[in-house]
Design an enzyme around this catalytic site. Structure first.
Site, PDB file in Angstrom:
ATOM      1  N   HIS A 240       0.825  -1.208   0.000  1.00  0.00           N
ATOM      2  CA  HIS A 240       0.000   0.000   0.000  1.00  0.00           C
ATOM      3  C   HIS A 240       0.860   1.260   0.000  1.00  0.00           C
ATOM      4  CE1 HIS A 240      -3.280   2.641   1.827  1.00  0.00           C
ATOM      5  NE2 HIS A 240      -3.849   2.118   0.767  1.00  0.00           N
TER       6      HIS A 240
ATOM      7  N   TYR B 146      -9.640  13.546  -4.298  1.00  0.00           N
ATOM      8  CA  TYR B 146      -9.117  13.044  -3.028  1.00  0.00           C
ATOM      9  C   TYR B 146      -8.104  14.046  -2.479  1.00  0.00           C
ATOM     10  CZ  TYR B 146     -10.936   8.260  -3.692  1.00  0.00           C
ATOM     11  OH  TYR B 146     -11.734   7.160  -3.859  1.00  0.00           O
TER      12      TYR B 146
END
Length: 691
Positions: free
Chosen positions: A425, A459
């Site tokens: 991630h 975002y």
């Protein structure tokens, strides 16, 4: 507090925006679409996981002391309340207000003869050829109902024999959810157009009542990849299995006949508590189509991200990014500052620069028309050493990432698919470049968001571009870990999970506990679930440390409890842009010992134990001020915020709303991009002309 129930509280905050009359109308429709998508994933993953625990007879309790059955019961209560609100917002708020604005979501019986004639032609040419009616009778067993598919179940009677059967028609997912009339501002749900033509699908038969339903299935991959010889093939096999996951939810539009509901519950092996009935169309994610209507008066005002002055400002093509980075680190705050003119351009310049020797990058989620992937392919074709860590286990992006991985491999990029048992991630790029003096420098990008140009526009994320040699050395080691073999857990700057990240977070909290009432902690993350971190924050609160937590979605910590958490405040910001950055501030910002860290990790067990994550320090004094300014503005926000009470309820701040952090970040980005304007503004206020 319970993780699943906390997520549903977050869903309710999204729903608050869908009924907020200060939000532009089409943006409110967007929030209903976001809620629909989120609930789908919640059932496919979280509810499915609870059902798996129940089926397996797992007796362990959640951290808040509930069994799997008790959690499922509590989830149902909250979901029913959410569905009731959805119906009310859609039918009593959105529909009439859209109609007043000239946009109509209509029913078949409201259409004129001309409109029906147009839609009949659309049905016959575009829809009818792809429909497959399936009978349910002794010679036709109950058909498989695919995940998230919209379906019609009709009672069909043979006029000669008088025998009635059920028949199912799948609404093709490839077609638009709402069919547009020629004017582009009136729509009809696709299932209504199909149901109006059931006699065409079942000629010479009597058509009785029909019902619209939808099924959600377990879509969480069972990735025991330690046993897989070929991870790519293993993920592809699991993706095929996903289509046949166990059913976990049955939705009806309108109350069905009891025998219809009983039939589907039996055939899908569900419980009656898995049935949800709505009075609004199923799958409101289709409102994304309506959201695309070009009506500026019904949307948020356009925001065009700015380019930092260091990268050329209004003339971004004039600056060599490598030259700029040698002058100092650059902090990026998206979407207020441009992703395409900074991060994408950085990678594209690296691909085109003859002096660049190597590019290494992680890819967790990327967009379908990714300039970054194209640049990596170009770099590999130019003979540069290119390595890409493509996470093929990124949930619901697995298939897309497999496609990108193969395209990269075909171009000669060294592609790896992650480590066994872990998702990667981490968001990082490493560029190795030979300078004019013969030296080699390593240019780095580290961030909190995905390398996705589409989500970068909506975002909120933070990125750091640096040529700091310690970051370069660390990223070299990290990529060696990802592509080869390494057991290194300590780095010069980076803090990695699953090795040291939780331990260091606990140490930083403990350091503030030792300071007592002079201690200070501010944490901004998407989710706070990890019990060890929560316990450590409780201990720090008891020691007198002032703690502010900005948690977008799930928060399992309960603030304000005397003797435990009375020094902890928790708030959530949900607004136009998705709050996505992770920021950690330990210590008083005015002290020399204050630590400011940014990274990819939330405070959840999956991030700390089962993912490759990284936190990195912000050490440049000016950049530290900017990061602290971000959390300070977030803490001041009283317009897009909810505060978490001791009771577990989320409430809007009382009084007049004065600060909207996201609006202020836009202003700050413009000021930084135009230093002359900033200087003039300061003079304006200094000379007393503000009024």
């Amino acid at each position: 507090m319970n993780r699943e129930l906390s997520w549903l509280d977050f869903a309710a905050r999204v729903l608050d925006l869908a009924e907020d009359k200060t939000v532009p109308l089409l943006e409110r429709a967007k929030f209903l679409a976001i809620l629909s998508d989120g609930l789908d994933e919640f059932f496919q993953v979280r509810v499915a996981g609870l059902k798996d625990q129940l089926a397996a007879g797992v007796r362990s309790l959640s951290p808040d002391g509930r069994s799997a059955r008790e959690q499922l019961q509590a989830v149902r209560v909250k979901v029913l309340l959410i569905m009731e609100r959805v119906d009310q917002i859609y039918n009593e708020g959105l529909l009439p207000m859209l109609s007043d604005s000239g946009i109509r979501l209509m029913n078949w019986n409201e259409l004129s003869a001309d409109d029906r004639a147009y839609l009949v032609a659309v049905f016959e040419s575009t829809i009818f050829p792809v429909l497959t009616p399936l009978a349910v009778d002794p010679s036709h067993p109950f058909p498989y109902i695919s995940n998230l598919s919209l379906n019609l179940l009709a009672r069909v009677t043979d006029p000669v024999s008088g025998v009635s059967r059920f028949a199912r028609v799948k609404v093709p997912p490839i077609l638009p959810r709402f069919v547009s009339l020629p004017d582009g501002v009136r729509f009809i749900p696709l299932e209504q157009l199909i149901s109006a033509h059931l006699d065409t699908l079942f000629p010479e038969m009597e058509i009785g009542a029909h019902y619209v339903f939808r099924v959600s299935r377990n879509a969480d991959l069972t990735l025991e990849e330690e046993e897989a010889d070929d991870l790519l093939a293993f993920v592809e096999m699991e993706l095929r299995r996903r289509r046949f996951g166990r059913a976990v939810r049955l939705e009806f539009q309108g109350v069905p006949d009891p025998d219809v509901s009983a039939l589907l519950v039996k055939e899908l092996r569900l419980h009656p508590d898995d049935v949800y009935v709505l009075n609004s169309p199923l799958d409101l994610s289709g409102l994304w189509n309506v959201y695309e209507i070009m009506r500026p008066d019904l949307h948020d005002s356009d925001w065009v991200p700015v380019t930092p002055v260091a990268f050329g400002g209004s003339d971004p093509g004039s600056v060599n990014l490598f030259t700029a980075l040698r002058q100092g680190d650059v902090l990026l705050h998206h979407p207020y500052e441009s992703f395409s003119a900074t991060v994408e351009r950085f990678i594209e310049q690296a691909a085109a620069d003859p002096a660049v020797l190597a590019i290494k990058q992680t890819l967790y989620r990327t967009s379908g028309d990714s300039r970054i992937v194209a640049a990596l392919i170009k770099a590999a074709e130019a003979g540069k050493q290119v390595a890409a860590m493509v996470e093929v286990k990124a949930r619901f992006d697995e298939q897309a990432n497999i496609g990108w991985a193969r395209a990269l491999e075909e171009a000669g990029v060294h592609v790896v698919y992650g480590l066994a048992g872990l998702k990667t991630h981490l968001k990082a790029v490493l560029v190795v470049r030979r300078e004019e003096d013969g030296s080699t420098l390593r240019y780095c990008h580290l961030g909190t968001g995905n390398y996705n140009s589409k989500t970068a526009k909506s975002y909120e994320d933070i990125g750091l571009l640096t040529v700091n040699p310690d970051f370069g050395a660390d990223l070299s080691e990290v990529f060696n870990l990802l592509t080869g073999f390494s057991k290194r857990v300590e780095y010069k700057k980076l803090i990695l999970a699953p090795g040291r990240l939780r331990q260091r977070i606990l140490e930083f909290i403990s350091e503030q506990s030792d300071l007592g009432e002079t201690g200070r902690i501010v944490i901004k993350v998407n989710g706070l679930i990890d019990p060890e971190v929560i316990d450590a924050l409780y201990e720090a609160s008891c020691a007198g440390v002032k703690i502010d937590l900005i948690i977008r979605s799930i928060c399992c910590l309960r603030p304000g409890i005397p003797g435990l958490s009375e020094n902890i405040r928790v708030k959530s910001i949900v607004g136009r842009f998705l709050e996505h950055s992770r920021i950690f501030v330990f210590g008083n910002p005015d002290s020399g010992s204050c630590k400011v860290l940014v990274g990819s990790a939330d405070l959840m067990q999956r991030n700390l134990d089962r993912r490759i994550e990284a936190l990195f320090p912000i050490e440049d004094p000016q950049l530290r001020k900017r990061v602290i300014e971000i959390v300070d503005l977030d803490l001041e926000d009283d317009s897009s915020s909810w505060n978490l009470l001791e009771s577990g309820d989320w409430v809007k701040p009382a009084g007049l709303s004065l600060v909207r952090a996201q609006d202020r970040f836009q202003e700050l980005a413009l000021e930084r991009a135009m230093p002359i304007r900033r200087h003039a503004r300061r003079l304006w206020f200094r000379t007393g002309f503000a009024k």
